[in-house]
Design a protein around this motif. Structure first.
Motif, PDB file in Angstrom:
ATOM      1  N   ILE A 112      -4.894 -10.887  -6.835  1.00 29.31           N
ATOM      2  CA  ILE A 112      -5.203 -12.449  -6.991  1.00 29.31           C
ATOM      3  C   ILE A 112      -5.052 -12.984  -5.792  1.00 29.31           C
ATOM      4  O   ILE A 112      -3.302 -12.881  -4.693  1.00 29.31           O
ATOM      5  CB  ILE A 112      -5.421 -13.191  -8.415  1.00 29.31           C
ATOM      6  N   TYR A 156      -8.322 -16.710 -12.265  1.00 31.36           N
ATOM      7  CA  TYR A 156      -7.701 -16.259 -11.943  1.00 31.36           C
ATOM      8  C   TYR A 156      -6.670 -16.760 -13.258  1.00 31.36           C
ATOM      9  O   TYR A 156      -5.098 -16.468 -13.140  1.00 31.36           O
ATOM     10  CB  TYR A 156      -7.081 -15.969 -10.769  1.00 31.36           C
ATOM     11  N   TYR A 200      -5.071 -14.202 -15.560  1.00 29.60           N
ATOM     12  CA  TYR A 200      -5.963 -12.910 -15.341  1.00 29.60           C
ATOM     13  C   TYR A 200      -5.116 -11.932 -16.116  1.00 29.60           C
ATOM     14  O   TYR A 200      -3.332 -11.593 -15.845  1.00 29.60           O
ATOM     15  CB  TYR A 200      -5.725 -12.917 -14.079  1.00 29.60           C
TER      16      TYR A 200
END
Length: 250
Positions: free
Chosen positions: A40, A87, A90
């Motif tokens: 990410i 995110y 995630y």
């Protein structure tokens, strides 16, 4: 916890706000790990760490609709984070967060219990020395047997509490474990490096092999050690109560 029977220090650990805070701590560490692995964006992990916040009232409000505490938690945090909230959480499953956060709470509680046991051990040791030559009757089946000292009785409890201390330390180690391995523990959506990062930051061992949850034999052992220690305390309390009865008055 029942307020009247709870010490503030212990009650704070099991407070709903602290529970969600520990969940947030785990989530943020996971984001940091994903960013380190370039899974990410680093900027997203930074934004999440800076802006992530929650409201217990808001979580409860959302949960009345979702009927899912973790979904409600995620939504509450996401409202504060903004676009980068995509995110947040995630690759994780609920139990990654719930179980690892629970482990943190259990370790914090164990630290209090270990400190308390150590203080009691010291008090019992002092009493054993103080009353080394204080005579009293030893009893067998409650009947007079041979003379002993009150110090001997205290020394008996001292040794037993030492064993309880070792058991409690072992129980703490047993629950100081984190799981960040995704749904059913396969690491299919989570790099094992994420679990390693989170656990290292927490000072925990990695569960390594898990399924949907951290295995409950760990929790059972922890609770059994607390029960064994409680049984020792009950034994001491009952003996003191018995010895102070008017008919005995020892």
């Amino acid at each position: 916890m029942i307020k009247r029977y709870s010490r503030p220090e212990m009650a704070r650990i099991w407070d709903e706000k602290n529970r969600f805070q520990k969940m947030l701590d785990v989530e943020i560490l996971a984001c940091e790990a994903f960013a380190e692995l370039n899974i990410i964006p680093v900027s997203a992990a930074r934004t999440i760490k800076e802006k992530a916040a929650f409201s217990v009232d808001r979580i409860n409000e959302i949960e009345r609709v979702t009927n899912h505490d973790v979904v409600a938690f995620i939504k509450s945090v996401s409202e504060n984070v903004g676009e980068d909230a995509r995110y947040f959480h995630y690759g994780l499953t609920s139990s990654d967060v719930l179980d690892t956060a629970l482990s943190i709470q259990m370790v914090e509680a164990a630290d209090i219990l270990i400190r308390d046991i150590e203080e009691l051990i010291n008090a019992l040791k002092n009493k054993a020395i103080e009353h080394k030559k204080t005579p009293m009757m030893g009893r067998s089946h409650g009947v007079h047997a041979e003379p002993i000292s009150f110090g001997l009785k205290m020394a008996l409890y001292y040794r037993e509490m030492q064993r309880n201390l070792e058991r409690m330390k072992s129980a703490r180690k047993t629950v100081a474990v984190g799981k960040i391995s995704g749904s059913v523990g396969t690491f299919a959506n989570v790099d094992p490096g994420v679990e390693e990062y989170v656990c290292r930051k927490l000072g925990f061992e990695c569960a390594g092999v898990a399924n949907q949850v951290i295995q409950r034999d760990r929790h059972a052992y922890y609770l059994n050690v607390i029960a064994i220690t409680g049984a020792t305390l009950e034994k001491i309390a009952l003996e003191i109560r018995g010895l102070q009865k008017t008919e005995i008055d020892e």
